[in-house]
Design an enzyme around this catalytic site. Structure first.
Site, mmCIF file in Angstrom:
data_model
loop_
_atom_site.group_PDB
_atom_site.id
_atom_site.type_symbol
_atom_site.label_atom_id
_atom_site.label_comp_id
_atom_site.label_asym_id
_atom_site.label_seq_id
_atom_site.Cartn_x
_atom_site.Cartn_y
_atom_site.Cartn_z
ATOM 1 N N LYS A 23 0.850 -1.217 0.000
ATOM 2 C CA LYS A 23 0.000 0.000 0.000
ATOM 3 C C LYS A 23 0.878 1.257 0.000
ATOM 4 O O LYS A 23 0.668 2.176 -0.776
ATOM 5 C CB LYS A 23 -0.893 0.008 1.241
ATOM 6 N N ARG A 100 -10.094 0.761 7.690
ATOM 7 C CA ARG A 100 -9.676 -0.575 8.088
ATOM 8 C C ARG A 100 -10.814 -1.341 8.758
ATOM 9 O O ARG A 100 -10.651 -2.485 9.158
ATOM 10 C CB ARG A 100 -8.487 -0.495 9.043
ATOM 11 N N ARG A 134 11.398 -5.672 6.346
ATOM 12 C CA ARG A 134 11.135 -4.237 6.133
ATOM 13 C C ARG A 134 11.977 -3.396 7.075
ATOM 14 O O ARG A 134 12.095 -3.687 8.247
ATOM 15 C CB ARG A 134 9.649 -3.965 6.358
ATOM 16 N N ARG A 172 10.432 -1.378 12.419
ATOM 17 C CA ARG A 172 9.223 -0.963 13.142
ATOM 18 C C ARG A 172 8.932 -1.973 14.255
ATOM 19 O O ARG A 172 9.055 -3.184 14.040
ATOM 20 C CB ARG A 172 8.040 -0.910 12.181
ATOM 21 N N ARG A 183 -1.454 -8.864 13.278
ATOM 22 C CA ARG A 183 -2.006 -7.895 12.310
ATOM 23 C C ARG A 183 -2.714 -8.599 11.161
ATOM 24 O O ARG A 183 -3.732 -8.151 10.642
ATOM 25 C CB ARG A 183 -0.882 -6.992 11.803
HETATM 26 N N1 LIG Z 1 -7.318 2.864 9.863
HETATM 27 C C1 LIG Z 1 -6.753 2.419 11.001
HETATM 28 N N2 LIG Z 1 -7.551 2.072 12.060
HETATM 29 C C2 LIG Z 1 -7.009 1.618 13.214
HETATM 30 N N3 LIG Z 1 -5.667 1.459 13.424
HETATM 31 C C3 LIG Z 1 -4.846 1.789 12.394
HETATM 32 C C4 LIG Z 1 -5.333 2.292 11.144
HETATM 33 N N4 LIG Z 1 -4.277 2.529 10.317
HETATM 34 C C5 LIG Z 1 -3.181 2.183 11.022
HETATM 35 N N5 LIG Z 1 -3.505 1.744 12.258
HETATM 36 C C6 LIG Z 1 -2.569 1.286 13.303
HETATM 37 O O1 LIG Z 1 -1.236 1.590 12.892
HETATM 38 C C7 LIG Z 1 -0.488 0.371 12.665
HETATM 39 C C8 LIG Z 1 0.452 0.549 11.492
HETATM 40 O O2 LIG Z 1 -0.349 0.844 10.353
HETATM 41 P P1 LIG Z 1 0.345 0.711 8.891
HETATM 42 O O3 LIG Z 1 1.611 1.480 8.881
HETATM 43 O O4 LIG Z 1 -0.698 1.020 7.869
HETATM 44 O O5 LIG Z 1 0.736 -0.817 8.919
HETATM 45 P P2 LIG Z 1 0.570 -1.994 7.906
HETATM 46 O O6 LIG Z 1 1.963 -2.316 7.514
HETATM 47 O O7 LIG Z 1 -0.073 -2.989 8.784
HETATM 48 O O8 LIG Z 1 -0.308 -1.588 6.773
HETATM 49 C C9 LIG Z 1 -1.563 -0.696 12.441
HETATM 50 O O9 LIG Z 1 -1.049 -1.996 12.765
HETATM 51 C C10 LIG Z 1 -2.623 -0.245 13.455
HETATM 52 O O10 LIG Z 1 -2.205 -0.572 14.767
#
Ligand SMILES: Nc1ncnc2c1ncn2[C@@H]1O[C@H](COP(=O)(O)OP(=O)(O)O)[C@@H](O)[C@H]1O
Length: 247
Positions: A23, A100, A134, A172, A183
């Site tokens: 993404k 999400r 990553r 991370r 996740r």
């Molecule tokens: N739309 C959302 N609703 C709730 N929590 C979120 C949302 N976007 C991100 N997060 C939180 O931030 C963390 C990291 O998000 P992101 O960087 O998008 O990770 P990923 O690699 O899982 O796509 C998620 O695991 C969640 O804990």
């Protein structure tokens, strides 16, 4: 006759997909091509976590466990970012990692027209290996993949950092094996229904990421009918003469 400057219509895309599916990588490229901001709720949350407050400590706790933040909390962060963008005259957004949950999708529909929801799909084992490999540059924030990932006939070459970022690589906290598994489980339980939400609206584009960025990018442009946009953009902006220095 001078070509009329194209009146850019608003273009709102949301990017769905499990952790590590791409993404962020493709979101940044699409944002540059379409001249709209790439907004990652994960990045907004990580910015919030840098602050010294009880809220940031609580957010860090939730994120490190691989759980989702509450809808209201993440929407508050996103809404202020969207308002700031609208005030600056942004002509749309590439929304990465939001919505999400179906509730988030319903709330988003109340404040913006979503035109396309791109769902990045990739095999589970590939996602786990990509998240484990990553790394993020602690200075410029760019994301790299330190390991070639190969599962079956799938090859995802590494995306190594430029020399300037090499000694600034950080992992991370939520890219641990345990958090990745959580996740992925959370995605299946809470986020997969968002795919159906947009499928019912006729806005879902499923995209199988079957190779590295250079192999997948032209296929993604085709899937989104953006090939001509890319050709126009390439004609407007020849590639930089010198490699971009990121840090
Ligand atoms: N739309 C959302 N609703 C709730 N929590 C979120 C949302 N976007 C991100 N997060 C939180 O931030 C963390 C990291 O998000 P992101 O960087 O998008 O990770 P990923 O690699 O899982 O796509 C998620 O695991 C969640 O804990």
């Amino acid at each position: 006759m001078e070509e009329e400057p194209r009146k850019q219509r608003e273009l709102n895309l949301v990017l769905l997909g499990r952790p590590g599916a791409g993404k962020g990588t493709f979101g940044i490229k699409l944002a540059a091509l379409l001249d709209v901001p790439h907004i990652s709720t994960g990045d907004l949350i990580r910015e919030e976590m840098k602050k010294v407050s009880s809220m940031s400590r609580r957010i860090a706790e939730v994120v490190s466990k691989g759980k989702l933040l509450g809808d209201e909390e993440v929407f508050e962060l996103l809404h202020s970012r969207l308002q700031a963008g609208a005030a600056r005259g942004d002509k749309g957004f590439i929304l990465d990692g939001f919505p999400r949950t179906v509730n988030q999708a319903i709330v988003l529909d109340k404040i913006a027209d979503v035109h396309v929801a791109v769902n990045f799909a990739q095999e589970r084992e590939v996602l786990i290996q990509k998240c484990l490999g990553r790394r993020v540059c602690g200075e410029c924030g760019r994301v790299f993949s330190m390991a070639d990932v190969s599962v079956g006939d799938l090859r995802m070459p590494a995306i190594p950092p430029p020399i300037q970022c090499l000694d600034k690589m950080v992992t991370r906290k939520d890219d641990s094996e345990q958090s990745i598994q959580k996740r992925l489980q959370v995605y299946d339980e809470e986020s997969k229904p968002v795919e159906d939400f947009y499928r019912k609206q006729g806005k879902l584009v499923n995209f199988d990421v079957r190779g590295g960025v250079s192999e997948s990018w032209p296929k993604l442009l085709q899937a989104l009918n953006l090939v001509e946009e890319q050709q126009r953009s390439s004609a407007r902006t020849p590639p930089p003469a010198i490699p971009t220095v990121w840090c």
